[in-house]
Design an enzyme around this catalytic site. Sequence first.
Site, mmCIF file in Angstrom:
data_model
loop_
_atom_site.group_PDB
_atom_site.id
_atom_site.type_symbol
_atom_site.label_atom_id
_atom_site.label_comp_id
_atom_site.label_asym_id
_atom_site.label_seq_id
_atom_site.Cartn_x
_atom_site.Cartn_y
_atom_site.Cartn_z
ATOM 1 N N ASP A 1 59.928 22.630 13.472
ATOM 2 C CA ASP A 1 61.404 22.931 13.924
ATOM 3 C C ASP A 1 61.803 23.840 14.988
ATOM 4 O OD1 ASP A 1 62.446 21.027 11.773
ATOM 5 O OD2 ASP A 1 61.603 22.885 10.367
ATOM 6 N N ASP B 1 62.894 13.551 11.586
ATOM 7 C CA ASP B 1 63.312 14.899 12.092
ATOM 8 C C ASP B 1 62.872 15.290 13.537
ATOM 9 O OD1 ASP B 1 63.244 14.359 9.434
ATOM 10 O OD2 ASP B 1 64.574 16.078 9.102
ATOM 11 N N GLY C 1 54.437 4.820 4.744
ATOM 12 C CA GLY C 1 55.618 5.236 4.909
ATOM 13 C C GLY C 1 56.273 5.729 3.711
ATOM 14 N N THR D 1 59.756 8.582 1.628
ATOM 15 C CA THR D 1 60.621 9.490 1.836
ATOM 16 C C THR D 1 60.309 10.858 1.077
ATOM 17 O OG1 THR D 1 63.006 9.821 1.802
ATOM 18 C CG2 THR D 1 62.109 8.982 -0.289
ATOM 19 N N ARG E 1 70.938 10.710 7.271
ATOM 20 C CA ARG E 1 70.378 11.618 8.483
ATOM 21 C C ARG E 1 69.145 11.328 9.075
ATOM 22 N NH1 ARG E 1 71.018 15.825 5.541
ATOM 23 N NH2 ARG E 1 69.031 17.058 5.677
ATOM 24 N N TRP F 1 68.733 11.093 13.014
ATOM 25 C CA TRP F 1 67.880 11.618 14.059
ATOM 26 C C TRP F 1 67.025 10.474 14.956
ATOM 27 C CZ3 TRP F 1 69.590 16.274 13.400
ATOM 28 C CH2 TRP F 1 69.589 16.817 12.359
#
Length: 399
Positions: A113, A176, A234, A236, A248, A252
Amino acid sequence: MRYTAFAITTLLFFFGRPASAQINAARQLAYCTEQVKKTLRIIPRHGNNIPRSIVPGSSEWKFVGYKDWCSGFWPGILWYSYEATKSKTFLAEAAAFSSALKPLSAQHAFDHDLGFQIFNSYGNGYRLTKNPKYKAIILKTADTLATLFNPKVGTILSWPREVPGMQWPQHNTIIDNMINLELLFWASRNGGEKRLYDIAFSHAEVTMKNHFRPDYSAYHAVIYDRETGKKIKGLTHQGYADNSMWARGQSWAIYGYTVCFRETGNAAFLEFAQKVSDVYLAKLPADGIPYWDFNDPSIPNAPKDASAAAVVASGLLELSTFVKDKAKSQKYRKAAELMLTSLSSSAYQSRNKNSAFLLHSTGHKPNGSEIDTSIIYADYYYIEALLRLEKLQKGMKLN
């Protein structure tokens, strides 16, 4: 998706109307800066107090420290407030709150981040002031972020620690992370090494190949074999289900691939930005504000996510300037204006309820965290989108 036809009808109706009749960017920016002043009057002036969220029915911010992934949004909002007003008060506050994040540039990376944290704060600060000390911090942080790159996989490791469901110590990458590539691209052309560009490009390319379903909706996370680079699965972490479109997360992708095209000029990224945008727009509710996950079976009783709408509005405004097809460019611009019109209404603005800009964002619903809440990153992308819209309304370039 029973709302699709209604949403499309509404969007088409909106597209035919003049933009000036829909939203006055300058007026909404004035609203934002007044809300910022309210927060500055109540924020504690001791310790490491950075606003993050306000729960429904409250006017009190939850404050976090500089290590929180949201720590860069409040300084970024102050920089945008300075950009909008040229107020020396906002300038001083932006510098002060940014300074709290400086230790991040000198520490080992504990997650991905750093772009959210440092580029939103010091990045905006350098853009507006050209302070060489800010540039040094940005460049140092880019080098830190680059330490999370795994060349065997071709992407940056998002969480270098155990997170539920991520099969640690395998390599995990979340959507993200697309937002943090801007830090690397910027650093590579402002005194940093070329490898930073190469890392960002590789991450975007590998993510484009592995992170999306056939309809171009995004997985939140992908797990790779850290030794072979092979995609394992893949899934979540914050969405409704592994096969659902978390709002969201898709935002991104829209914003991130638009930035990748801006920074590289690579046509594949521009085409992909449109594909991930189109699947999002086709499934929106009529007001342009998504439910937190497009596949939540409790819709229309599911919570909305104003933060996703703010991210997408900002991203689409920029994307509209890159798309050569006039009709499609206008489609993206008008869709963004619809989103901002809804966000600027009494249904979504906080106004006298609290000192944030917006209500009705959803942070981490599966974890029961920050549901139907005012959240700082929604405010950050909202004011950014308004600044972009104001520039476009004045016939100015965004960058």
